[in-house]
Design a protein around this motif. Sequence first.
Motif, PDB file in Angstrom:
ATOM      1  N   ALA A   1       0.815  -1.212   0.000  1.00  0.00           N
ATOM      2  CA  ALA A   1       0.000   0.000   0.000  1.00  0.00           C
ATOM      3  C   ALA A   1       0.851   1.266   0.000  1.00  0.00           C
ATOM      4  O   ALA A   1       0.313   2.365   0.076  1.00  0.00           O
ATOM      5  CB  ALA A   1      -0.918   0.005   1.222  1.00  0.00           C
ATOM      6  N   ASP A   2       2.171   1.122  -0.093  1.00  0.00           N
ATOM      7  CA  ASP A   2       3.070   2.269  -0.058  1.00  0.00           C
ATOM      8  C   ASP A   2       3.117   2.929  -1.436  1.00  0.00           C
ATOM      9  O   ASP A   2       3.727   2.416  -2.375  1.00  0.00           O
ATOM     10  CB  ASP A   2       4.466   1.835   0.386  1.00  0.00           C
ATOM     11  CG  ASP A   2       5.387   3.012   0.670  1.00  0.00           C
ATOM     12  OD1 ASP A   2       5.048   4.152   0.291  1.00  0.00           O
ATOM     13  OD2 ASP A   2       6.446   2.780   1.283  1.00  0.00           O
ATOM     14  N   VAL A   3       2.474   4.085  -1.540  1.00  0.00           N
ATOM     15  CA  VAL A   3       2.365   4.782  -2.820  1.00  0.00           C
ATOM     16  C   VAL A   3       3.735   5.204  -3.344  1.00  0.00           C
ATOM     17  O   VAL A   3       3.988   5.139  -4.549  1.00  0.00           O
ATOM     18  CB  VAL A   3       1.425   6.006  -2.690  1.00  0.00           C
ATOM     19  CG1 VAL A   3       1.373   6.794  -3.984  1.00  0.00           C
ATOM     20  CG2 VAL A   3       0.031   5.569  -2.285  1.00  0.00           C
ATOM     21  N   ALA A   4       4.622   5.601  -2.475  1.00  0.00           N
ATOM     22  CA  ALA A   4       5.950   6.046  -2.897  1.00  0.00           C
ATOM     23  C   ALA A   4       6.723   4.900  -3.544  1.00  0.00           C
ATOM     24  O   ALA A   4       7.405   5.095  -4.562  1.00  0.00           O
ATOM     25  CB  ALA A   4       6.721   6.603  -1.709  1.00  0.00           C
ATOM     26  N   VAL A   5       6.618   3.704  -2.990  1.00  0.00           N
ATOM     27  CA  VAL A   5       7.307   2.537  -3.550  1.00  0.00           C
ATOM     28  C   VAL A   5       6.710   2.186  -4.908  1.00  0.00           C
ATOM     29  O   VAL A   5       7.440   1.890  -5.864  1.00  0.00           O
ATOM     30  CB  VAL A   5       7.226   1.337  -2.573  1.00  0.00           C
ATOM     31  CG1 VAL A   5       7.754   0.074  -3.221  1.00  0.00           C
ATOM     32  CG2 VAL A   5       7.977   1.635  -1.285  1.00  0.00           C
ATOM     33  N   ILE A   6       5.397   2.248  -5.011  1.00  0.00           N
ATOM     34  CA  ILE A   6       4.713   1.941  -6.282  1.00  0.00           C
ATOM     35  C   ILE A   6       5.121   2.963  -7.342  1.00  0.00           C
ATOM     36  O   ILE A   6       5.447   2.602  -8.473  1.00  0.00           O
ATOM     37  CB  ILE A   6       3.184   1.920  -6.098  1.00  0.00           C
ATOM     38  CG1 ILE A   6       2.795   0.757  -5.183  1.00  0.00           C
ATOM     39  CG2 ILE A   6       2.471   1.826  -7.444  1.00  0.00           C
ATOM     40  CD1 ILE A   6       1.345   0.767  -4.747  1.00  0.00           C
ATOM     41  N   ARG A   7       5.116   4.232  -6.978  1.00  0.00           N
ATOM     42  CA  ARG A   7       5.473   5.295  -7.930  1.00  0.00           C
ATOM     43  C   ARG A   7       6.921   5.128  -8.386  1.00  0.00           C
ATOM     44  O   ARG A   7       7.219   5.248  -9.581  1.00  0.00           O
ATOM     45  CB  ARG A   7       5.271   6.666  -7.290  1.00  0.00           C
ATOM     46  CG  ARG A   7       5.564   7.804  -8.258  1.00  0.00           C
ATOM     47  CD  ARG A   7       5.187   9.149  -7.692  1.00  0.00           C
ATOM     48  NE  ARG A   7       3.727   9.250  -7.683  1.00  0.00           N
ATOM     49  CZ  ARG A   7       3.009   9.694  -6.655  1.00  0.00           C
ATOM     50  NH1 ARG A   7       3.601  10.089  -5.557  1.00  0.00           N
ATOM     51  NH2 ARG A   7       1.705   9.754  -6.731  1.00  0.00           N
ATOM     52  N   SER A   8       7.811   4.828  -7.468  1.00  0.00           N
ATOM     53  CA  SER A   8       9.222   4.651  -7.801  1.00  0.00           C
ATOM     54  C   SER A   8       9.415   3.471  -8.766  1.00  0.00           C
ATOM     55  O   SER A   8      10.133   3.588  -9.770  1.00  0.00           O
ATOM     56  CB  SER A   8      10.033   4.428  -6.529  1.00  0.00           C
ATOM     57  OG  SER A   8      11.375   4.141  -6.836  1.00  0.00           O
ATOM     58  N   ALA A   9       8.757   2.350  -8.466  1.00  0.00           N
ATOM     59  CA  ALA A   9       8.869   1.170  -9.329  1.00  0.00           C
ATOM     60  C   ALA A   9       8.290   1.462 -10.709  1.00  0.00           C
ATOM     61  O   ALA A   9       8.834   1.021 -11.734  1.00  0.00           O
ATOM     62  CB  ALA A   9       8.164  -0.017  -8.689  1.00  0.00           C
ATOM     63  N   SER A  10       7.209   2.211 -10.756  1.00  0.00           N
ATOM     64  CA  SER A  10       6.580   2.557 -12.031  1.00  0.00           C
ATOM     65  C   SER A  10       7.496   3.448 -12.862  1.00  0.00           C
ATOM     66  O   SER A  10       7.635   3.259 -14.085  1.00  0.00           O
ATOM     67  CB  SER A  10       5.255   3.263 -11.768  1.00  0.00           C
ATOM     68  OG  SER A  10       4.659   3.677 -12.964  1.00  0.00           O
TER      69      SER A  10
END
Length: 80
Positions: free
Chosen positions: A21-30
């Motif tokens: 649920a960590d948006v920062a991790v998702i955004r970084s991976a994207s």
Amino acid sequence: AADREDVEKKIAALKEALKGADVAVIRSASEELAQAAQKIGQAMYAQQPAGGEAAGDQTAQAAGGDEVVDAEVVDEGQAG
């Protein structure tokens, strides 16, 4: 081949990030995936034939694909 392998790793990392649920991790991976995919796009662009025509465009023109067809879709099944 190396770029493809890199993109596949980034896809796997993004899929793993999406489980959380960590948006920062998702955004970084994207963003990392987008940068890796851009390398593939650049390589494809560099391999285009001279003249700027893509292979698909040449095939369509050779098959008479320049013909334009004007059409209109009419749905007669609905009362108006």
